[in-house]
Design a protein around this motif. Sequence first.
Motif, PDB file in Angstrom:
ATOM      1  N   PHE A 200      -8.308 -12.562 -10.057  1.00  0.00           N
ATOM      2  CA  PHE A 200      -9.200 -12.972  -8.966  1.00  0.00           C
ATOM      3  C   PHE A 200      -8.469 -12.689  -7.659  1.00  0.00           C
ATOM      4  O   PHE A 200      -7.356 -13.182  -7.447  1.00  0.00           O
ATOM      5  N   ILE A 201      -9.071 -11.889  -6.800  1.00  0.00           N
ATOM      6  CA  ILE A 201      -8.439 -11.487  -5.541  1.00  0.00           C
ATOM      7  C   ILE A 201      -9.281 -11.942  -4.354  1.00  0.00           C
ATOM      8  O   ILE A 201     -10.506 -11.750  -4.343  1.00  0.00           O
ATOM      9  N   GLU A 202      -8.618 -12.564  -3.388  1.00  0.00           N
ATOM     10  CA  GLU A 202      -9.290 -12.967  -2.152  1.00  0.00           C
ATOM     11  C   GLU A 202      -8.518 -12.383  -0.975  1.00  0.00           C
ATOM     12  O   GLU A 202      -7.324 -12.648  -0.819  1.00  0.00           O
ATOM     13  N   LEU A 203      -9.194 -11.571  -0.188  1.00  0.00           N
ATOM     14  CA  LEU A 203      -8.562 -11.008   0.997  1.00  0.00           C
ATOM     15  C   LEU A 203      -8.214 -12.142   1.953  1.00  0.00           C
ATOM     16  O   LEU A 203      -9.013 -13.049   2.169  1.00  0.00           O
ATOM     17  N   GLU A 204      -7.026 -12.087   2.511  1.00  0.00           N
ATOM     18  CA  GLU A 204      -6.493 -13.223   3.266  1.00  0.00           C
ATOM     19  C   GLU A 204      -6.837 -13.145   4.743  1.00  0.00           C
ATOM     20  O   GLU A 204      -6.616 -12.125   5.390  1.00  0.00           O
ATOM     21  N   ASN A 205      -7.382 -14.250   5.272  1.00  0.00           N
ATOM     22  CA  ASN A 205      -7.610 -14.401   6.717  1.00  0.00           C
ATOM     23  C   ASN A 205      -8.316 -13.185   7.327  1.00  0.00           C
ATOM     24  O   ASN A 205      -7.894 -12.642   8.340  1.00  0.00           O
ATOM     25  N   ALA A 268       2.380  -2.791  -4.026  1.00  0.00           N
ATOM     26  CA  ALA A 268       3.148  -1.675  -3.476  1.00  0.00           C
ATOM     27  C   ALA A 268       2.227  -0.492  -3.181  1.00  0.00           C
ATOM     28  O   ALA A 268       2.389   0.201  -2.165  1.00  0.00           O
ATOM     29  N   ALA A 269       1.251  -0.266  -4.050  1.00  0.00           N
ATOM     30  CA  ALA A 269       0.310   0.840  -3.851  1.00  0.00           C
ATOM     31  C   ALA A 269      -0.547   0.608  -2.615  1.00  0.00           C
ATOM     32  O   ALA A 269      -0.819   1.545  -1.849  1.00  0.00           O
ATOM     33  N   ILE A 270      -0.960  -0.630  -2.381  1.00  0.00           N
ATOM     34  CA  ILE A 270      -1.772  -0.952  -1.204  1.00  0.00           C
ATOM     35  C   ILE A 270      -0.957  -0.782   0.077  1.00  0.00           C
ATOM     36  O   ILE A 270      -1.460  -0.292   1.095  1.00  0.00           O
ATOM     37  N   GLU A 271       0.302  -1.168   0.045  1.00  0.00           N
ATOM     38  CA  GLU A 271       1.152  -0.999   1.228  1.00  0.00           C
ATOM     39  C   GLU A 271       1.311   0.485   1.551  1.00  0.00           C
ATOM     40  O   GLU A 271       1.260   0.888   2.716  1.00  0.00           O
ATOM     41  N   PRO A 284      -3.807  -8.224   3.563  1.00  0.00           N
ATOM     42  CA  PRO A 284      -3.066  -9.072   2.632  1.00  0.00           C
ATOM     43  C   PRO A 284      -4.057  -9.846   1.773  1.00  0.00           C
ATOM     44  O   PRO A 284      -5.197 -10.091   2.164  1.00  0.00           O
ATOM     45  N   PHE A 285      -3.621 -10.211   0.576  1.00  0.00           N
ATOM     46  CA  PHE A 285      -4.544 -10.922  -0.310  1.00  0.00           C
ATOM     47  C   PHE A 285      -3.800 -11.943  -1.155  1.00  0.00           C
ATOM     48  O   PHE A 285      -2.592 -11.830  -1.399  1.00  0.00           O
ATOM     49  N   ASN A 286      -4.539 -12.943  -1.583  1.00  0.00           N
ATOM     50  CA  ASN A 286      -4.062 -13.908  -2.561  1.00  0.00           C
ATOM     51  C   ASN A 286      -4.725 -13.577  -3.888  1.00  0.00           C
ATOM     52  O   ASN A 286      -5.823 -13.010  -3.926  1.00  0.00           O
ATOM     53  N   TYR A 287      -4.045 -13.928  -4.958  1.00  0.00           N
ATOM     54  CA  TYR A 287      -4.620 -13.611  -6.265  1.00  0.00           C
ATOM     55  C   TYR A 287      -4.251 -14.682  -7.287  1.00  0.00           C
ATOM     56  O   TYR A 287      -3.298 -15.443  -7.128  1.00  0.00           O
ATOM     57  N   MET A 311      -5.713 -18.649  -8.318  1.00  0.00           N
ATOM     58  CA  MET A 311      -5.556 -18.039  -6.995  1.00  0.00           C
ATOM     59  C   MET A 311      -5.354 -19.109  -5.932  1.00  0.00           C
ATOM     60  O   MET A 311      -4.479 -18.995  -5.064  1.00  0.00           O
ATOM     61  N   TYR A 312      -6.145 -20.169  -5.995  1.00  0.00           N
ATOM     62  CA  TYR A 312      -6.045 -21.248  -5.015  1.00  0.00           C
ATOM     63  C   TYR A 312      -4.683 -21.936  -5.098  1.00  0.00           C
ATOM     64  O   TYR A 312      -4.066 -22.260  -4.074  1.00  0.00           O
ATOM     65  N   ASP A 313      -4.186 -22.136  -6.316  1.00  0.00           N
ATOM     66  CA  ASP A 313      -2.859 -22.744  -6.489  1.00  0.00           C
ATOM     67  C   ASP A 313      -1.773 -21.849  -5.890  1.00  0.00           C
ATOM     68  O   ASP A 313      -0.842 -22.334  -5.223  1.00  0.00           O
ATOM     69  N   ASN A 314      -1.882 -20.550  -6.135  1.00  0.00           N
ATOM     70  CA  ASN A 314      -0.905 -19.614  -5.562  1.00  0.00           C
ATOM     71  C   ASN A 314      -0.954 -19.623  -4.036  1.00  0.00           C
ATOM     72  O   ASN A 314       0.075 -19.545  -3.362  1.00  0.00           O
TER      73      ASN A 314
END
Length: 327
Positions: A200-205, A268-271, A284-287, A311-314
């Motif tokens: 589960f990926i959430e783009l950050e801010n 690393a691939a996204i960077e 940036p993203f949380n997962y 994801m929320y815990d991370n």
Amino acid sequence: MDIPAISDNEETRIASLRALNILDTPCEERFDRITRFASQLFDVPIALLSLVERETLCFKSSIGPNICDTSRAVSLCGHAILGSGIMIVPDARIDARFEDNPLVLGDPYIRFYAGCPLFAKDGSAIGTLCLIDQRPRILSAIDLDVFHDLALLAEREILQAEPNILDEKSNTCNRKGFLLLAEKGLNLCARRDIPASLVFIELENVNDAGVDLGDEESDRILLQFSESLKIDLEHSALVARIGVDQFVVLLIGVSTVGAELAVTKFKAAIESLHIRENWQHRLPFNYGVAEFKASKHSTVDKLVTDADIAMYDNKKQKRYAARKELI
């Protein structure tokens, strides 16, 4: 070599196919979603959605070979549309119908073939969803059930006037499409004891970073991020955008440990993509990762919820670590 027979309702069949207005049109991601998933789920190098014209086959989706059409006379799909169920050829080299077929003797060296007919609303067989391998194979009854379900989804999508399972902005599945396809995949994993994990990926801010997912530049970045999920996140069998800034990725044959490693490589691939494409804004993203357990995850939604909680815990731990550094 046996040349496929002509169906009794050939003129009606051709008329029904042409009335759909999908012949000689570009490949569409909504169909590629299904064939790509079928290819990974059944571990075959070739998966096709074929439309059987009078003398040729047109491939509306082609995973594997870089071909747009082939002759109906040498096709296995031409035989498959003559029946009402899935046609299985475990080893074409020892099947009298196909042993001297040029597609068996030469490229793509077909050995295994499974083709499920697709039907128009009037019942005419218009094409197939098919699996091809270059080694002999058999499919179990469980495999056949899941393959038939995927064919029904492909058929339903063909008959839809508008895409039904695709999120057009990200060119991935929408939530509805993900739930439909993931259900079939996880059903097969449960029955064959194949591991699977969901990321589960959430783009950050997003808004805080100045990224408005409505302007042209940000839409381009979002599309590139989505394509990277499909290509660079190892073992990704199915990718979907289920919210404005939320994605889910189903990984087949992967435990939690393997999924965590895959996400690390993906970061690393996204960077690298950010630098190469000169993005105006980082994404940036949380997962979170949840491993599929058949006894616990009776629905796809339950698996998605567990990955969302992870994801929320991370995210909380990440914020806590950031505050601690400031003290």
